[in-house]
Structures are given as C-alpha cells and as structure tokens.
Design a protein around this motif. Structure first.
Motif, PDB file in Angstrom:
ATOM      1  N   VAL A   1       0.023  -8.785   3.578  1.00 24.28           N
ATOM      2  CA  VAL A   1      -1.248  -9.323   3.093  1.00 24.28           C
ATOM      3  C   VAL A   1      -2.412  -8.585   3.740  1.00 24.28           C
ATOM      4  O   VAL A   1      -2.237  -7.832   4.704  1.00 24.28           O
ATOM      5  CB  VAL A   1      -1.374 -10.838   3.393  1.00 24.28           C
ATOM      6  N   LYS A   2      -3.615  -8.832   3.220  1.00 23.67           N
ATOM      7  CA  LYS A   2      -4.832  -8.253   3.778  1.00 23.67           C
ATOM      8  C   LYS A   2      -5.900  -9.330   3.896  1.00 23.67           C
ATOM      9  O   LYS A   2      -5.928 -10.286   3.129  1.00 23.67           O
ATOM     10  CB  LYS A   2      -5.357  -7.130   2.880  1.00 23.67           C
TER      11      LYS A   2
ATOM     12  N   ALA B   1      -6.127 -14.328   4.728  1.00 19.93           N
ATOM     13  CA  ALA B   1      -4.974 -14.450   3.847  1.00 19.93           C
ATOM     14  C   ALA B   1      -4.365 -15.837   3.774  1.00 19.93           C
ATOM     15  O   ALA B   1      -3.271 -15.991   3.231  1.00 19.93           O
ATOM     16  CB  ALA B   1      -3.898 -13.445   4.293  1.00 19.93           C
ATOM     17  N   TRP B   2      -5.035 -16.857   4.282  1.00 15.59           N
ATOM     18  CA  TRP B   2      -4.349 -18.149   4.338  1.00 15.59           C
ATOM     19  C   TRP B   2      -5.357 -19.284   4.404  1.00 15.59           C
ATOM     20  O   TRP B   2      -6.473 -19.116   4.900  1.00 15.59           O
ATOM     21  CB  TRP B   2      -3.446 -18.187   5.569  1.00 15.59           C
TER      22      TRP B   2
ATOM     23  N   THR C   1      -2.952 -13.335   9.865  1.00 14.62           N
ATOM     24  CA  THR C   1      -2.628 -12.168   9.049  1.00 14.62           C
ATOM     25  C   THR C   1      -1.615 -11.278   9.758  1.00 14.62           C
ATOM     26  O   THR C   1      -0.659 -10.784   9.137  1.00 14.62           O
ATOM     27  CB  THR C   1      -3.906 -11.366   8.732  1.00 14.62           C
TER      28      THR C   1
ATOM     29  N   ASN D   1       2.266 -10.355   8.402  1.00 14.97           N
ATOM     30  CA  ASN D   1       2.678  -8.969   8.187  1.00 14.97           C
ATOM     31  C   ASN D   1       3.800  -8.511   9.111  1.00 14.97           C
ATOM     32  O   ASN D   1       4.621  -7.680   8.730  1.00 14.97           O
ATOM     33  CB  ASN D   1       1.473  -8.028   8.360  1.00 14.97           C
TER      34      ASN D   1
ATOM     35  N   ARG E   1       3.476 -13.608  -3.032  1.00 12.75           N
ATOM     36  CA  ARG E   1       2.626 -12.443  -3.327  1.00 12.75           C
ATOM     37  C   ARG E   1       1.169 -12.873  -3.259  1.00 12.75           C
ATOM     38  O   ARG E   1       0.747 -13.824  -3.916  1.00 12.75           O
ATOM     39  CB  ARG E   1       2.943 -11.858  -4.709  1.00 12.75           C
ATOM     40  N   GLN E   2       0.388 -12.153  -2.467  1.00 11.15           N
ATOM     41  CA  GLN E   2      -1.029 -12.460  -2.306  1.00 11.15           C
ATOM     42  C   GLN E   2      -1.814 -11.989  -3.527  1.00 11.15           C
ATOM     43  O   GLN E   2      -1.579 -10.904  -4.066  1.00 11.15           O
ATOM     44  CB  GLN E   2      -1.564 -11.773  -1.049  1.00 11.15           C
TER      45      GLN E   2
ATOM     46  N   ARG F   1      -5.412 -10.839  -4.748  1.00  4.31           N
ATOM     47  CA  ARG F   1      -6.666 -10.376  -4.152  1.00  4.31           C
ATOM     48  C   ARG F   1      -7.729 -10.028  -5.195  1.00  4.31           C
ATOM     49  O   ARG F   1      -8.907  -9.951  -4.876  1.00  4.31           O
ATOM     50  CB  ARG F   1      -6.412  -9.151  -3.262  1.00  4.31           C
TER      51      ARG F   1
ATOM     52  N   GLY G   1      -8.163 -13.748  -1.274  1.00  2.62           N
ATOM     53  CA  GLY G   1      -6.940 -13.433  -0.542  1.00  2.62           C
ATOM     54  C   GLY G   1      -6.154 -14.657  -0.128  1.00  2.62           C
ATOM     55  O   GLY G   1      -5.043 -14.544   0.386  1.00  2.62           O
TER      56      GLY G   1
ATOM     57  N   TYR H   1      -1.813 -17.448  -3.658  1.00  7.31           N
ATOM     58  CA  TYR H   1      -0.498 -16.803  -3.725  1.00  7.31           C
ATOM     59  C   TYR H   1       0.230 -17.225  -4.986  1.00  7.31           C
ATOM     60  O   TYR H   1      -0.063 -18.264  -5.588  1.00  7.31           O
ATOM     61  CB  TYR H   1       0.360 -17.198  -2.516  1.00  7.31           C
TER      62      TYR H   1
END
Length: 326
Positions: A81-82, A85-86, A179, A183, A283-284, A286, A301, A304
C-alpha cells in the motif's frame, strides 16, 4: 446460524482496581484510580493510556458472525500500500472474538481498538477521565495531532506481593507505522511494551511479541474488511452470541454493538476457497474516482476491495469490479 461462544474484552481498569485493593499498603486508599493518577509517570504509562481509553467505552462493540470468518480475516494477505492506507469506524471499540480464535497459537481474551488523534486523546480523553475520578492532576498535552491506532489485549497476570496483578499488552501505531506494517509486517522493538511498570512499561517477551504481531495483522485486516464491505456492519446484538456481553445484560446498554452480515461473509468465503493460484489479499484503491459521493470524506488510500485466491484476471476477481464510484 448456530450459537457461538465469545471471549469479550475484560476491562483492565476494573481488574486493576480489584488487584490494588488487595495489596496490604493500599487498603486505606478509597479511590484507587485517583491514587494511581498521582503516581509519577502513570498517565504516560501503558496502564494509564489503557484506562484512559477504556473510560471512553462503549463507543463500539464488534461481533464477528462465526469462527470461520474470524479465522479467514487472520489469513488474508496484506498487499503493498501507499500513503494513509487505513482507517477504523470507531474512535474507541472492543472486538469480541470466537473462543476458537488463536494468535501465535494462543487464545485472546477480546481486544480493545482505538483510532484517534493525539490531540483528542490528550486534551479531551485524559481530562474527562481525570475529572470522572476526581483527580487533581492536570495532563500535559504534547501538542501532537497525529492519528494513532491503539490495540490492547490482556496479558498473563504476574505475581506481585503475593497477589496476581493484571497485565495489558498495548501497541500504538502512527499512520506511517501502519503503512510500514502492512507492507513488511515488521514492528519496531520499542512498540512492544506491556503494563504494570512506570513510567513507560517493560518489553514484551518473545511469545507476547509473536502474539501481538498476529493480533495487529488481524485488526488491520478487519479494518480493510470494513472498507471493502461498508454495508456489512449491522447494528444490534446478534442472536448467535451464546454468552452475552456483560453490557447487554442491561437492556439500555445495547447501543454501539455491531455485527458483520452474512452476505459479506459469503463473499469472503468464496474468495478464500477459490482455486489457489494467487493468495487472497486486500487491494488498496487509490484512484480519485473511488473517493467520490458517499466516500468523498474518506482519506485517499483508505478503501479496499477483496481479491480472491484465483485472481488471475478481472473476470476471476471478487470485489474489484463491484467497487462503487458514487
């Protein structure tokens, strides 16, 4: 659906008060929490942060429909993710876990999850907590406006002065650390701390670290589940909860409970049981088009979709094509 027995999060505050009242040198203390607040370093310690957060409960109680869904959430891959992200739908909440759920081979006694910025914690949560317990101590705000994720879980009690004292395991992440974990699934050593020691806490042992690493992964996966299936959260206490949460014994205390619906459960099960060529993963999203309409307020971001294990093409992917662009 068959009744399911759950482990509900036990309040560390309640256990702490009970344990401290048993200590010989504290028997004259009439207000345990007020007494602890006056101890040097308590408010900034793991214990202090936990009881402050617990004072904000109940704001949300999350109930997973059945053990298999809970187990699947723990197994789904966290893809790269970038950015921010959450996210989590409640400022403070608890998660009731099926008794069959294990992390690093160990059962969990329920979780507390908080998602709030540092300024709110220091300027509102802490003062409200101190005022409620009549404490003359004034918190010292650091001025932090970062968003933080707090994950708390009871640890194994430890022996002190002939009594067992409660232990809490607490992980605190900022946005960047979340993040990084998604990752790489790596956690800095300094984040693995447990309660019962002032001013900050003591390091978790290896078993506690493995346990909380898997707990963190589970909570992040559940946050992605909420993002992928925003309509899956249904308010109310589920009929399938065999051992009722203590708060539900009072009919006026049932607000804040949510359960996950069977439709999203079926989608997740289908993704997890598809022919295995690619592991199921989150899957994020964006692209700006996914943050319009009802999703315009969400950070870019933070949404999902669930990709099935057979995801070798768009026609074999669950969720991606269904992501709304309202």
């Amino acid at each position: 659906m068959q009744p399911v027995t759950y482990q509900h999060y036990p309040l560390f505050t309640k256990a702490t008060i009970k344990a401290h009242r048993r200590l010989p040198n504290n028997r004259r203390v009439t207000n345990t929490i007020q007494f602890l607040c006056q101890q040097n370093g308590f408010l900034s310690s793991v214990d202090g942060q936990t009881v402050i957060l617990e004072h904000q409960l109940p704001k949300g109680h999350v109930i997973v429909p059945e053990p298999e869904l809970s187990h699947q959430l723990a197994r789904i891959k966290l893809s790269s993710v970038k950015g921010d992200a959450w996210t989590w739908p409640f400022p403070t909440s608890t998660i009731s876990l099926p008794t069959t759920q294990r992390f690093a081979g160990q059962p969990a006694k329920g979780l507390m999850v908080a998602w709030e910025n540092g300024d709110t914690f220091e300027r509102r949560f802490a003062p409200e907590f101190l005022a409620a317990h009549g404490s003359p101590v004034e918190p010292m705000p650091s001025g932090s406006t970062e968003q933080f994720l707090f994950i708390a879980c009871p640890g194994e009690p430890e022996q002190q002065s002939g009594f067992k004292m409660p232990v809490v395991l607490l992980m605190t992440f900022n946005v960047e650390q979340i993040t990084d974990f998604i990752n790489t699934e790596a956690i800095e050593d300094r984040l693995f701390v447990r309660g019962t020691k002032f001013p900050a806490g003591i390091a978790m042992n290896p078993a506690e670290r493995d346990f909380m690493r898997e707990v963190t992964r589970y909570v992040l996966s559940m946050g992605m589940y909420f993002s992928a299936f925003p309509d899956a959260i249904t308010p109310g206490v589920p009929e399938y909860m065999k051992n009722k949460h203590p708060a539900t014994r009072n009919k006026n205390a049932r607000a804040g409970f949510v359960r996950l619906t069977a439709h999203a459960d079926a989608t997740l099960t289908a993704a997890m049981t598809a022919p295995r060529r690619v592991s199921a993963h989150w899957r994020q999203l964006r692209d700006d088009r996914y943050y319009q309409g009802r999703y315009a307020h969400q950070p870019r971001g933070s949404r999902y979709v669930l990709v099935s294990e057979y995801a070798t093409g768009a026609d074999r992917t669950l969720g991606v094509e269904a992501a709304t662009q309202e």
